[in-house]
Design an enzyme around this catalytic site. Structure first.
Site, PDB file in Angstrom:
ATOM      1  N   LYS A  81      16.346  -3.284  -2.383  1.00  0.00           N
ATOM      2  CA  LYS A  81      15.084  -3.791  -1.822  1.00  0.00           C
ATOM      3  C   LYS A  81      15.378  -4.353  -0.445  1.00  0.00           C
ATOM      4  O   LYS A  81      16.502  -4.796  -0.172  1.00  0.00           O
ATOM      5  CB  LYS A  81      14.503  -4.895  -2.719  1.00  0.00           C
TER       6      LYS A  81
ATOM      7  N   ASP B  12       6.568  -1.089   0.384  1.00  0.00           N
ATOM      8  CA  ASP B  12       6.414  -2.180  -0.577  1.00  0.00           C
ATOM      9  C   ASP B  12       5.268  -3.046  -0.030  1.00  0.00           C
ATOM     10  O   ASP B  12       4.424  -2.534   0.712  1.00  0.00           O
ATOM     11  CB  ASP B  12       7.739  -2.940  -0.719  1.00  0.00           C
TER      12      ASP B  12
END
Ligand code: GLU
Length: 421
Positions: A105, A145
């Protein structure tokens, strides 16, 4: 031993299944210490001519099962601990839906609304320059995201390809269809969640027309799942954006709500609906509650007030660990994020496969395959729920941790197989 990089939140989550899986120190280290952490500060010229430094992160948690995979978020609350936890969750998520990936991430600590489009482009390109040596189709593959989208992925792809001097579409997913993106990627997270809900509803004998749903969050994921469930005949009685929510016990026409939001910039003040707060929405008496905004929305403070029968976690980490225990005692079913919102990364995987073949599928082909992946994951989870007589989150953790550790063992990174496996 140096343990500075340990992810505390990951530890708390792994602890819940550590006994069942009889995890030793080596296993715990693999599951709580990210493989690679990049933290950087980089300069960007603003429209005013001023140069500002931005803080960015990329955490590659585990790559035993394949290249690491996960989105990049732009948000003022982004911090290293959060990115570590989200990278850990991506590792589990990719395993839950059986993708040949590890987890990662990334993020930039900014309030994107404060910057012009040209500034966001320079922030996005600058981010890629910082991580260029650590990404690639067989290393680490970023994606959208929170607050990042296909437009941003296109700039990031372009920056990477300029640096490399060749086309490398598989370095990033969630791209526009015109730039080697996949059909259906834009709404795939929501469609995946809807397929999972469909499976659950079938098992619980819930008929769509008699099933009321509240959706928190009206970004890409929240808006699309509200739209899809409305189209499938569910009664979507409440939705909210970051400012406010609206409620109508007889159901909202989501198409009209989307048009209203586009026109006025908010869902509030929608004709025929009552304005409610985000907190009120979470506590409504509905059959299904879909938190589709940010993490930590249902905490020990409000968990006791939740009245929904089933929670579909479309955001990452919307229910805290303490709240999870409270909900379990209240017999509220929680479909965990690493299954419920995995549709996004599944279609990211399809995009990456299509990029490597240079051969592209129709929307129907993509959705058909997505449905198969999601329903298989639900079946795998149900099997483990039965085997260990446990809730869905534990079952998903048990199953994916077993697979990750087995991959590590086969690579020679663990001496013993997982004890319970
Ligand atoms: N950001 C999405 C997630 O949290 C998608 C990640 C991806 O497609 O790689 O699952």
């Amino acid at each position: 031993m140096e343990k500075d990089n340990v992810c505390i939140d990951c530890h708390n989550q792994v602890d819940k299944v550590a006994k069942i899986l009889k995890l030793g120190q080596a296993e715990l280290d693999i599951l709580t210490i990210p493989k690679r952490i990049l933290t950087f500060s980089y300069p960007v010229k603003l429209d005013s001519g001023e140069i500002r430094y931005f803080t960015g992160y990329r955490v590659q948690f585990n790559d035993a099962r394949g290249p690491t995979k996960g989105g990049i978020r732009f948000h003022p609350d982004v911090n290293l601990e959060e990115i570590k936890t989200l990278a850990f969750l991506m590792t589990l998520k990719c395993t839950v839906v059986n993708l040949p990936y590890g987890g990662a991430k990334g993020g930039v600590m900014i309030e994107p609304k404060r910057f012009s489009e040209a500034e966001i482009e320079r922030i996005s390109r600058g981010y890629i320059r910082e991580i260029k040596d650590f990404i690639g189709p067989d290393i680490d593959i970023p994606a959208p995201d929170v607050n990042t989208d296909s437009r941003i992925m296109a700039w990031m792809l372009d920056e990477y390809e300029k640096i490399k001097g060749r086309h490398v579409p598989g370095v990033i997913t969630g791209k526009p269809v015109a730039l080697h993106g996949s059909k259906a990627r834009e709404f795939s997270t929501s469609m995946g969640g809807a397929y999972v809900l469909g499976e659950m509803a079938g098992a619980l004998n819930l008929k769509p027309a008699k099933t009321s749903v509240a959706v928190q969050g009206f970004g890409n994921v929240g808006m699309n799942i509200a739209r899809i469930l409305h189209e499938w005949g569910y009664k979507v009685v409440a939705v909210s954006d970051s400012k406010n929510g609206i409620y109508n016990a007889n159901g909202l026409d989501i198409k009209d709500v989307i048009a209203h939001k586009e026109k006025t910039g908010q869902v509030a003040k929608f004709k025929g609906a009552k304005d409610i707060s985000n907190e009120e929405l979470l506590e409504l008496k509905t059959d299904v509650l879909v938190p589709a905004a940010l993490e930590n929305q249902i905490t020990k403070k409000n968990a006791n007030n939740i009245k929904a029968k089933l929670i579909l976690e479309m955001a990452n980490g919307p229910v805290t660990t303490e709240a999870d225990d409270i909900l379990l005692k209240k017999d509220i079913m929680v479909v965990p994020d690493i299954l419920a919102n995995a549709g996004g990364v599944v279609v990211s995987y399809f995009e990456w496969v299509q990029n490597s073949m240079n051969f592209y599928w129709s929307e129907n082909e993509v959705l058909d395959k997505l449905k198969t992946y999601m329903t298989n994951a639900v079946k795998d989870m149900s099997k483990v729920c039965g085997e260990f007589n446990c809730d869905m989150r534990k079952a998903l953790y048990i199953n994916s941790i077993r697979k990750i550790l087995e991959a590590e063992r086969l690579r020679g990174n663990l001496a013993q197989p997982v004890k319970s496996a």
